[in-house]
Enzyme design. Sequence first.
Site, PDB file in Angstrom:
ATOM      1  N   ASP A  91     -45.765  29.738 -27.167  1.00 22.80           N
ATOM      2  CA  ASP A  91     -44.625  30.570 -26.793  1.00 22.80           C
ATOM      3  C   ASP A  91     -44.618  30.796 -25.291  1.00 22.80           C
ATOM      4  O   ASP A  91     -45.603  31.237 -24.710  1.00 22.80           O
ATOM      5  CB  ASP A  91     -44.701  31.920 -27.512  1.00 22.80           C
ATOM      6  CG  ASP A  91     -43.517  32.801 -27.175  1.00 22.80           C
ATOM      7  OD1 ASP A  91     -43.639  33.630 -26.253  1.00 22.80           O
ATOM      8  OD2 ASP A  91     -42.465  32.658 -27.809  1.00 22.80           O
ATOM      9  N   LYS A 125     -37.525  30.363 -23.552  1.00 20.54           N
ATOM     10  CA  LYS A 125     -36.419  31.319 -23.606  1.00 20.54           C
ATOM     11  C   LYS A 125     -35.494  31.202 -22.394  1.00 20.54           C
ATOM     12  O   LYS A 125     -35.941  30.918 -21.276  1.00 20.54           O
ATOM     13  CB  LYS A 125     -36.976  32.746 -23.683  1.00 20.54           C
ATOM     14  CG  LYS A 125     -37.945  32.950 -24.823  1.00 20.54           C
ATOM     15  CD  LYS A 125     -38.546  34.330 -24.825  1.00 20.54           C
ATOM     16  CE  LYS A 125     -39.739  34.398 -25.763  1.00 20.54           C
ATOM     17  NZ  LYS A 125     -40.918  33.677 -25.249  1.00 20.54           N
ATOM     18  N   HIS A 158     -33.408  35.377 -24.133  1.00 16.85           N
ATOM     19  CA  HIS A 158     -34.484  36.324 -23.860  1.00 16.85           C
ATOM     20  C   HIS A 158     -34.054  37.786 -23.970  1.00 16.85           C
ATOM     21  O   HIS A 158     -34.874  38.676 -24.194  1.00 16.85           O
ATOM     22  CB  HIS A 158     -35.083  36.069 -22.476  1.00 16.85           C
ATOM     23  CG  HIS A 158     -36.514  36.445 -22.380  1.00 16.85           C
ATOM     24  ND1 HIS A 158     -37.411  35.856 -21.535  1.00 16.85           N
ATOM     25  CD2 HIS A 158     -37.246  37.374 -23.046  1.00 16.85           C
ATOM     26  CE1 HIS A 158     -38.609  36.390 -21.673  1.00 16.85           C
ATOM     27  NE2 HIS A 158     -38.537  37.320 -22.586  1.00 16.85           N
TER      28      HIS A 158
END
Length: 331
Positions: A91, A125, A158
């Site tokens: 991530d 993101k 995001h």
Amino acid sequence: MYRRNAYRGIWNVAGEFIIIIIIIIIIIITNIFQPLAGSVCKFIIIIIIIIIIIIIIIITNIFQPLAGSASNEEIETSLNAALEAGYRHIDTAFLYGNEAAIGKVLKKWFDSKKLKREDLFIVTKLPHVGNSFERVEKYLKRSLEALQLSYVDLYLIHGAIGLQERGDEIRPLDEKGNPLLDMKTDHGMEAQVDAGRAKAIGLSNFNSRQIKRIWSSARIKPANLQVELNVFFQQRELTAFCKALDITVLITSPLSDPVVMKIAKKHNKTPAQVLIRWIIQRGIVAIPKSKTPSRIKENFQVFDFELDESDMDELYRLDKGPSSRVFSFKW
């Protein structure tokens, strides 16, 4: 994840603090010697202050890149340890400033044939300044270039707030220090799936009302929500809402507590392992974070035990609601 920017912030704050201290000392000295030197002394002191300020600014700017590169080394070490331990979910985000370091590690693993691209699930993101239809593609392409990938498995917005784009600023502010909001926010996320640059799309830091608005009008439904959730801020209504819409939930920031310590001792596990296991048994995806190789390995060892009903109930009773948020969204 914000470590690189944090280093730079430390240098900036330190520089400003030193300047303030120097100015205070010089003002005191000026008042002491004012009867002796008068205006000539003041003029010389002002020149000295200007020179000192310039020197501190130069030194701060010289050492900022050094702090950033040290952080990249930590990221590479941590990611290598995670991949060795068996982690396959990575991530990141444009805002984190670590995509290039991650890409460097991934390329080495792919080139060595230790892993194939399809072995990994990679998430990044869209930054707030990219929350506009015509800018989504640009920012995803920049992320892919840094990661040295042709696609990501999941691309998240995001945050629900859109910001105006101003140069390379990540969080542009006006002269009063307020965020430069972009009130014409319109996401072009679906086009990235169509183009093959993202396998799936989703949201981060959205509430149920915002999620429903997007879900209702989307041709390609959001597949995932990444949100803050911990043992004190359990977000049960939001997770139930997402489950009803078939949106998986992925969370950060588990926290410890004496109750957690007791349960950990009962299962001969660490508090972190108990909290990760609690999250998994709730049907939620966890993102354990650590830069210590031994803890990275430890956090992966959560599939050889199970929390019983009494454990789960005790942990549920720790919920204190929104007052226990860890992350602030103040700019």
